[in-house]
Design an enzyme around this catalytic site. Structure first.
Site, PDB file in Angstrom:
ATOM      1  N   HIS A   1      95.775  41.642  44.609  1.00  0.00           N
ATOM      2  CA  HIS A   1      97.166  42.637  44.844  1.00  0.00           C
ATOM      3  C   HIS A   1      97.349  42.875  43.547  1.00  0.00           C
ATOM      4  O   HIS A   1      97.460  43.811  43.185  1.00  0.00           O
ATOM      5  CB  HIS A   1      98.329  41.331  45.416  1.00  0.00           C
ATOM      6  CG  HIS A   1      99.773  41.908  45.145  1.00  0.00           C
ATOM      7  ND1 HIS A   1     100.736  40.980  45.012  1.00  0.00           N
ATOM      8  CD2 HIS A   1     100.209  42.824  45.657  1.00  0.00           C
ATOM      9  CE1 HIS A   1     101.145  41.765  44.356  1.00  0.00           C
ATOM     10  NE2 HIS A   1     101.051  43.321  44.796  1.00  0.00           N
TER      11      HIS A   1
ATOM     12  N   GLU B   1      94.807  45.834  43.156  1.00  0.00           N
ATOM     13  CA  GLU B   1      95.772  47.112  43.673  1.00  0.00           C
ATOM     14  C   GLU B   1      96.652  47.586  42.510  1.00  0.00           C
ATOM     15  O   GLU B   1      96.220  49.401  42.174  1.00  0.00           O
ATOM     16  CB  GLU B   1      96.071  47.094  45.184  1.00  0.00           C
ATOM     17  CG  GLU B   1      97.873  48.142  45.487  1.00  0.00           C
ATOM     18  CD  GLU B   1      98.656  47.678  46.011  1.00  0.00           C
ATOM     19  OE1 GLU B   1      99.648  48.143  46.507  1.00  0.00           O
ATOM     20  OE2 GLU B   1      98.324  46.329  47.310  1.00  0.00           O
ATOM     21  N   HIS B   2      97.585  47.009  41.903  1.00  0.00           N
ATOM     22  CA  HIS B   2      98.289  47.528  41.068  1.00  0.00           C
ATOM     23  C   HIS B   2      97.442  48.222  39.703  1.00  0.00           C
ATOM     24  O   HIS B   2      97.360  48.671  39.126  1.00  0.00           O
ATOM     25  CB  HIS B   2      99.342  46.027  40.697  1.00  0.00           C
ATOM     26  CG  HIS B   2      99.953  45.587  41.011  1.00  0.00           C
ATOM     27  ND1 HIS B   2     101.598  45.528  41.189  1.00  0.00           N
ATOM     28  CD2 HIS B   2     100.932  45.595  42.434  1.00  0.00           C
ATOM     29  CE1 HIS B   2     102.534  45.394  41.932  1.00  0.00           C
ATOM     30  NE2 HIS B   2     101.178  45.041  42.640  1.00  0.00           N
TER      31      HIS B   2
ATOM     32  N   GLU C   1     107.329  40.377  41.552  1.00  0.00           N
ATOM     33  CA  GLU C   1     107.857  40.384  42.859  1.00  0.00           C
ATOM     34  C   GLU C   1     107.376  39.365  43.573  1.00  0.00           C
ATOM     35  O   GLU C   1     107.895  39.774  44.306  1.00  0.00           O
ATOM     36  CB  GLU C   1     106.248  41.678  43.333  1.00  0.00           C
ATOM     37  CG  GLU C   1     105.733  42.298  44.631  1.00  0.00           C
ATOM     38  CD  GLU C   1     104.890  43.037  44.643  1.00  0.00           C
ATOM     39  OE1 GLU C   1     104.995  43.505  45.668  1.00  0.00           O
ATOM     40  OE2 GLU C   1     103.958  43.249  43.519  1.00  0.00           O
TER      41      GLU C   1
END
Length: 428
Positions: free
Chosen positions: A68, A71-72, A148
């Site tokens: 994750h 991806e950022h 998040e």
């Protein structure tokens, strides 16, 4: 026009509009990249995606959250342009370029005008292969990802779902939240993230898919030039987990109502009885005509939200029943859910159940054929999970062949063992 008739009535297999699409083409390049295209004449757009067959389940324990976080970071700038320039390039293409990470893949995608397809591919390939991993960007994104994760933890339904996954899969990576472990994310260094990025590009399947006004030869040439490879090499296999049944009762301060989550082992995407599971899920709780909705919502008024959801994976799956009900009614809601399951397990679906469920699923499949992004996603998933492309007419034939006995078999196979969680509001 061909039709097939089964015991539940006629099932149209080849509507006239489906014949206009050109058959999908699939090429595996020397660099290991698979290129899939489907030309839809008359379109002015192209739905385009780059899919890496690597997700949160493919991480090592000390990498929990890297998929994750990566991806950022891929959106924070490349070795050729900074984040602002990347954002400007994305907006110039209509602002549809995006990405997501799940447990078994990471997908970069967008829909653009056909005239911009080459630029969109170049941008997606640059995001994936040429990240700059700036130290300041990494510090910033670690805070953003942690925020998040904190926001997700405030959602009681999501939090409870993660607790169930931890119970049924134990220490297996499928139980880990896709957003990742906050401590692991905070400790991620630039060097470790770079090594992780290089490894997944070398080991994981990479699929380029385009649907719309697209030329297959051009798409292959772009992929050959952008990905020097090799890709999709051997990687350490993560075995399928063992399902653990049981019960758990929790309280959560943020909860305003009771959340009932029951989970049973589902099927893999490649399972022979996959579509029997899909039909069974529709009948059990997949819509407003389903047993769960009719009984808990319409007849008894026990739950505003109630559904069943099937999540097939590469070598296993999850089948979830969910209901949200006022705290004082959770006992009645759980009893109603158990009654619905018992009824279906004892008697199986009726002829009427089979008719509406199969017709509804057939229509959903055909309507999906009208949407280029859905077609793109289906083609990618078929290759990723099955290693082949499945024509729509084959899926419709398989759906037509599903009978009540097959539905009853998969219900018994799944729901003879389950995990039950109830999350209640905190005591005042």
């Amino acid at each position: 026009m061909a039709t097939q008739v089964d015991r539940y009535g006629p099932l149209l297999l080849f509507p006239p509009d489906m014949t206009r699409a050109v058959e999908p083409l699939c090429t595996t390049l020397d660099n290991g990249v698979t290129v899939i295209s489907e030309r839809l004449p008359g379109r002015r757009s192209v739905a385009l995606s780059l899919t890496v067959g690597n997700g949160s389940r493919d991480q090592a324990p000390d990498e929990n959250g890297f998929a994750h976080l990566l991806e950022h970071m891929l959106f924070k700038g490349s070795t050729e342009r900074d984040g602002d320039a990347l954002n400007a390039a994305m907006e110039s293409l209509g602002g549809t370029i995006n990405a997501f990470t799940d447990r078994e893949s990471t997908v970069f995608h967008g829909t653009v005008l056909a005239e911009d397809a080459a630029d969109a591919f170049t941008l997606l390939a640059e995001l994936l292969t040429k990240p700059r991993f700036d130290h300041a960007d990494l510090r910033l994104e670690k805070r953003v990802v942690a925020q998040e994760a904190a926001m997700a933890a405030e959602d009681v339904e999501d939090w409870a779902q993660e607790r169930v996954l931890a119970e049924i899969w134990g220490p297996h990576p499928l139980a880990w939240p896709v957003l990742g472990n906050a401590q692991r994310i905070r400790s991620a260094s630039r060097k470790r993230l770079q090594a992780y990025h290089q490894r997944i590009l070398a080991e994981s399947p990479l699929i380029v898919t385009a649907v719309g006004e697209v030329e297959h030869g051009a798409l292959c040439a772009w992929a050959e030039a952008a990905f020097r490879g090799p890709h999709g090499g051997a990687r350490t296999a993560v075995p399928a987990p063992r399902f653990h049944g049981g019960r758990k009762r929790l309280r959560r301060a943020q909860a305003q109502q009771a959340h009932l989550i029951w989970m049973a082992p589902g099927c893999s995407v490649a399972a022979e009885d996959y579509l029997a599971h899909v039909v069974a899920n529709a009948i059990l709780g997949g819509g407003t005509a389903s047993y769960l909705f009719r009984e808990l919502r319409e007849k008894r008024g026990l739950a505003y939200q109630v559904f069943s959801h099937l999540d097939p994976l590469r070598d296993c799956g999850e089948w979830t029943l969910y209901a949200a009900t006022p705290g004082a009614q959770h006992v009645q809601a759980a009893a109603a859910m158990a009654e619905v399951l018992a009824t279906l397990l004892e008697h199986g679906p009726t002829v009427a159940d089979m008719i509406w469920a199969k017709r509804s699923l057939r229509i959903q499949l055909l309507l999906g054929q009208e949407d280029a992004e859905i077609r793109m996603s289906r083609l990618t998933r078929q290759w990723l999970y099955l290693g082949r492309l499945v024509p729509a007419e084959e899926s419709l034939r398989t759906l037509a062949a599903v009978d009540a006995d097959a539905v009853l078999r998969v219900l018994h196979k799944a729901w003879t063992e389950r995990f039950e969680l109830i999350c209640l509001p905190a005591r005042r």
